[in-house]
Design a protein around this motif. Structure first.
Motif, PDB file in Angstrom:
ATOM      1  N   CYS A  55       0.690  -1.236   0.294  1.00 52.70           N
ATOM      2  CA  CYS A  55      -0.099  -0.009   0.063  1.00 52.70           C
ATOM      3  C   CYS A  55       0.766   1.219   0.106  1.00 52.70           C
ATOM      4  O   CYS A  55       1.780   1.565   0.882  1.00 52.70           O
ATOM      5  N   LEU A  56       0.735   2.049  -1.015  1.00 54.16           N
ATOM      6  CA  LEU A  56       1.318   3.346  -1.189  1.00 54.16           C
ATOM      7  C   LEU A  56       1.369   4.435   0.132  1.00 54.16           C
ATOM      8  O   LEU A  56       2.133   5.022   0.573  1.00 54.16           O
ATOM      9  N   PHE A  57      -0.029   4.421   0.554  1.00 57.11           N
ATOM     10  CA  PHE A  57      -0.461   5.243   1.537  1.00 57.11           C
ATOM     11  C   PHE A  57       0.242   4.853   2.933  1.00 57.11           C
ATOM     12  O   PHE A  57       0.712   5.562   3.881  1.00 57.11           O
ATOM     13  N   GLU A  58       0.446   3.362   3.136  1.00 57.99           N
ATOM     14  CA  GLU A  58       0.956   2.800   4.490  1.00 57.99           C
ATOM     15  C   GLU A  58       2.573   3.231   4.233  1.00 57.99           C
ATOM     16  O   GLU A  58       3.338   3.665   5.184  1.00 57.99           O
ATOM     17  N   ARG A  59       3.127   3.141   3.006  1.00 62.30           N
ATOM     18  CA  ARG A  59       4.501   3.409   2.775  1.00 62.30           C
ATOM     19  C   ARG A  59       4.607   4.909   3.036  1.00 62.30           C
ATOM     20  O   ARG A  59       5.637   5.416   3.586  1.00 62.30           O
ATOM     21  N   ALA A  60       3.645   5.790   2.732  1.00 64.29           N
ATOM     22  CA  ALA A  60       4.034   7.297   2.726  1.00 64.29           C
ATOM     23  C   ALA A  60       3.833   7.622   4.262  1.00 64.29           C
ATOM     24  O   ALA A  60       4.826   8.025   5.138  1.00 64.29           O
ATOM     25  N   LEU A  61       3.095   6.851   5.192  1.00 67.21           N
ATOM     26  CA  LEU A  61       2.963   7.106   6.486  1.00 67.21           C
ATOM     27  C   LEU A  61       4.281   6.663   7.198  1.00 67.21           C
ATOM     28  O   LEU A  61       4.718   7.062   8.345  1.00 67.21           O
ATOM     29  N   ALA A  62       4.788   5.325   6.880  1.00 67.48           N
ATOM     30  CA  ALA A  62       6.053   4.826   7.183  1.00 67.48           C
ATOM     31  C   ALA A  62       6.968   5.752   6.993  1.00 67.48           C
ATOM     32  O   ALA A  62       7.951   5.944   8.128  1.00 67.48           O
ATOM     33  N   GLU A  63       7.284   6.241   6.161  1.00 63.42           N
ATOM     34  CA  GLU A  63       8.292   7.221   5.757  1.00 63.42           C
ATOM     35  C   GLU A  63       8.275   8.599   6.177  1.00 63.42           C
ATOM     36  O   GLU A  63       9.408   9.193   6.629  1.00 63.42           O
ATOM     37  N   PHE A  64       7.197   9.202   6.281  1.00 67.34           N
ATOM     38  CA  PHE A  64       7.083  10.448   6.625  1.00 67.34           C
ATOM     39  C   PHE A  64       6.303  10.802   7.890  1.00 67.34           C
ATOM     40  O   PHE A  64       6.388  11.920   8.291  1.00 67.34           O
ATOM     41  N   GLY A  65       5.549   9.853   8.541  1.00 67.38           N
ATOM     42  CA  GLY A  65       4.913  10.029   9.531  1.00 67.38           C
ATOM     43  C   GLY A  65       3.628  10.872   9.308  1.00 67.38           C
ATOM     44  O   GLY A  65       3.038  11.124   8.297  1.00 67.38           O
ATOM     45  N   THR A  66       3.068  11.458  10.469  1.00 68.29           N
ATOM     46  CA  THR A  66       1.961  12.478  10.119  1.00 68.29           C
ATOM     47  C   THR A  66       2.072  13.869  10.523  1.00 68.29           C
ATOM     48  O   THR A  66       1.287  14.533  10.441  1.00 68.29           O
ATOM     49  N   GLU A  67       3.538  14.184  10.453  1.00 71.19           N
ATOM     50  CA  GLU A  67       4.024  15.599  10.918  1.00 71.19           C
ATOM     51  C   GLU A  67       4.062  16.293   9.590  1.00 71.19           C
ATOM     52  O   GLU A  67       4.348  17.388   9.744  1.00 71.19           O
ATOM     53  N   TYR A  68       3.602  15.621   8.481  1.00 70.85           N
ATOM     54  CA  TYR A  68       4.144  16.371   7.064  1.00 70.85           C
ATOM     55  C   TYR A  68       2.823  16.353   6.276  1.00 70.85           C
ATOM     56  O   TYR A  68       2.632  15.464   5.459  1.00 70.85           O
ATOM     57  N   PRO A  69       1.698  17.171   6.552  1.00 69.23           N
ATOM     58  CA  PRO A  69       0.418  17.207   5.880  1.00 69.23           C
ATOM     59  C   PRO A  69       0.512  17.244   4.489  1.00 69.23           C
ATOM     60  O   PRO A  69      -0.572  16.480   4.119  1.00 69.23           O
ATOM     61  N   LYS A  70       1.159  17.655   3.812  1.00 70.28           N
ATOM     62  CA  LYS A  70       1.389  17.670   2.407  1.00 70.28           C
ATOM     63  C   LYS A  70       1.131  16.105   1.609  1.00 70.28           C
ATOM     64  O   LYS A  70       0.631  15.832   0.905  1.00 70.28           O
ATOM     65  N   ILE A  71       1.851  15.376   2.776  1.00 69.93           N
ATOM     66  CA  ILE A  71       1.887  13.912   2.364  1.00 69.93           C
ATOM     67  C   ILE A  71       0.993  13.156   3.082  1.00 69.93           C
ATOM     68  O   ILE A  71       0.593  12.131   2.484  1.00 69.93           O
ATOM     69  N   SER A  72       1.002  13.293   4.374  1.00 71.83           N
ATOM     70  CA  SER A  72       0.258  12.416   5.350  1.00 71.83           C
ATOM     71  C   SER A  72      -1.436  12.633   5.120  1.00 71.83           C
ATOM     72  O   SER A  72      -2.202  11.773   5.280  1.00 71.83           O
ATOM     73  N   THR A  73      -1.749  13.661   4.852  1.00 73.63           N
ATOM     74  CA  THR A  73      -3.384  14.032   4.675  1.00 73.63           C
ATOM     75  C   THR A  73      -3.801  13.146   3.753  1.00 73.63           C
ATOM     76  O   THR A  73      -5.008  12.445   4.289  1.00 73.63           O
ATOM     77  N   ILE A  74      -3.422  13.045   2.579  1.00 70.55           N
ATOM     78  CA  ILE A  74      -4.146  11.910   1.395  1.00 70.55           C
ATOM     79  C   ILE A  74      -3.942  10.584   2.341  1.00 70.55           C
ATOM     80  O   ILE A  74      -4.898   9.819   1.926  1.00 70.55           O
ATOM     81  N   ALA A  75      -2.841  10.204   2.752  1.00 72.62           N
ATOM     82  CA  ALA A  75      -2.640   8.675   3.294  1.00 72.62           C
ATOM     83  C   ALA A  75      -3.815   8.371   4.333  1.00 72.62           C
ATOM     84  O   ALA A  75      -4.576   7.299   4.422  1.00 72.62           O
ATOM     85  N   ILE A  76      -4.208   9.488   5.297  1.00 74.50           N
ATOM     86  CA  ILE A  76      -4.997   9.467   6.227  1.00 74.50           C
ATOM     87  C   ILE A  76      -6.395   9.351   5.720  1.00 74.50           C
ATOM     88  O   ILE A  76      -7.262   8.860   6.230  1.00 74.50           O
ATOM     89  N   GLN A  77      -6.581  10.176   4.720  1.00 76.00           N
ATOM     90  CA  GLN A  77      -7.925  10.290   4.190  1.00 76.00           C
ATOM     91  C   GLN A  77      -8.477   9.145   3.514  1.00 76.00           C
ATOM     92  O   GLN A  77      -9.537   8.872   3.666  1.00 76.00           O
ATOM     93  N   TYR A  78      -7.223   8.307   2.899  1.00 75.02           N
ATOM     94  CA  TYR A  78      -7.678   6.987   2.359  1.00 75.02           C
ATOM     95  C   TYR A  78      -8.213   6.007   3.485  1.00 75.02           C
ATOM     96  O   TYR A  78      -9.311   5.583   3.328  1.00 75.02           O
ATOM     97  N   LYS A  79      -7.552   6.027   4.629  1.00 76.16           N
ATOM     98  CA  LYS A  79      -8.041   5.153   5.708  1.00 76.16           C
ATOM     99  C   LYS A  79      -9.483   5.642   6.194  1.00 76.16           C
ATOM    100  O   LYS A  79     -10.236   4.586   6.369  1.00 76.16           O
ATOM    101  N   GLN A  80      -9.663   6.884   6.373  1.00 77.91           N
ATOM    102  CA  GLN A  80     -10.825   7.333   6.980  1.00 77.91           C
ATOM    103  C   GLN A  80     -11.946   7.133   5.889  1.00 77.91           C
ATOM    104  O   GLN A  80     -13.042   6.575   6.370  1.00 77.91           O
ATOM    105  N   THR A  81     -11.836   7.273   4.574  1.00 74.07           N
ATOM    106  CA  THR A  81     -12.760   7.039   3.541  1.00 74.07           C
ATOM    107  C   THR A  81     -13.184   5.755   3.703  1.00 74.07           C
ATOM    108  O   THR A  81     -14.372   5.449   3.569  1.00 74.07           O
TER     109      THR A  81
END
Length: 196
Positions: free
Chosen positions: A99-125
């Protein structure tokens, strides 16, 4: 959208999926996409903007594909099964690399909204969508709780499918999901009052 921009997103998606975001540099993307550096920066001010565009496109594509799989089904159970079956089909594709979203969260964490927001949005949706489906079977609170568990099952299946190259983990995850749903439905069903 320009063909060059499309090519950049396509190549970057493939490289990021297979190797991760940090290990893949802009130079490699440019070489594989056959695009000049100036063209890249005309479309994306920086690598982070390209990553954000890749994640946004992935989000749109996955949700459209999932909805197309679920829409023909009728009952809530069939709809949920279609979501798990879609994952199994995805796990079996040659290009599946997790999962590209999981990879993004693993590499960038949640402190970088430009990248983490869409990954979290996917999980929420996904979780909210399954919750909405479950509300036809369960009270709202139970539907919300159960949908979050189903999302955990899908996340776990995705990780296992990547680690072991075994798409059938999605079937086992669905078996577990059915057991949980059945238990929740039983718990939510009013018990008949017994008169002595």
């Amino acid at each position: 959208m320009s063909s060059k921009k499309e090519q950049l997103i396509k190549v970057a998606t493939d490289l990021f999926s297979r190797h991760g975001f940090h290990p893949v540099g802009v130079d490699r993307i440019l070489v594989e996409a056959g695009v000049a550096r100036m063209t890249l920066y005309n479309h994306f001010p920086g690598k982070d903007d390209l990553i954000s565009a890749v994640l946004d496109r992935r989000y749109q594509d996955i949700m459209a594909s999932l909805r197309a799989s679920v829409e023909p089904t009728a009952s809530a159970k069939e709809q949920l099964h279609a979501i798990f079956a879609w994952h199994e089909a995805w796990f079996a594709t040659p290009e599946f690399a997790g999962c590209l979203f999981e990879r993004a969260l693993a590499e960038f964490g949640t402190e970088y909204p430009k990248i983490s927001t869409i990954a979290i949005q996917y999980k929420q949706t996904m979780t909210e969508w399954m919750r909405d489906i479950l509300t036809s079977l369960l009270p709202e609170q139970a539907a919300a709780r159960t949908s979050s568990i189903l999302m955990i099952l899908l996340d776990g299946a995705t990780i296992d499918a990547r680690a072991f190259r075994d798409p059938t983990v999605a079937t086992r995850a669905w078996d577990a999901a059915q057991t949980i749903i059945k238990q929740e439905v039983a718990a939510a069903t009013p018990k008949p009052v017994r008169h002595g």
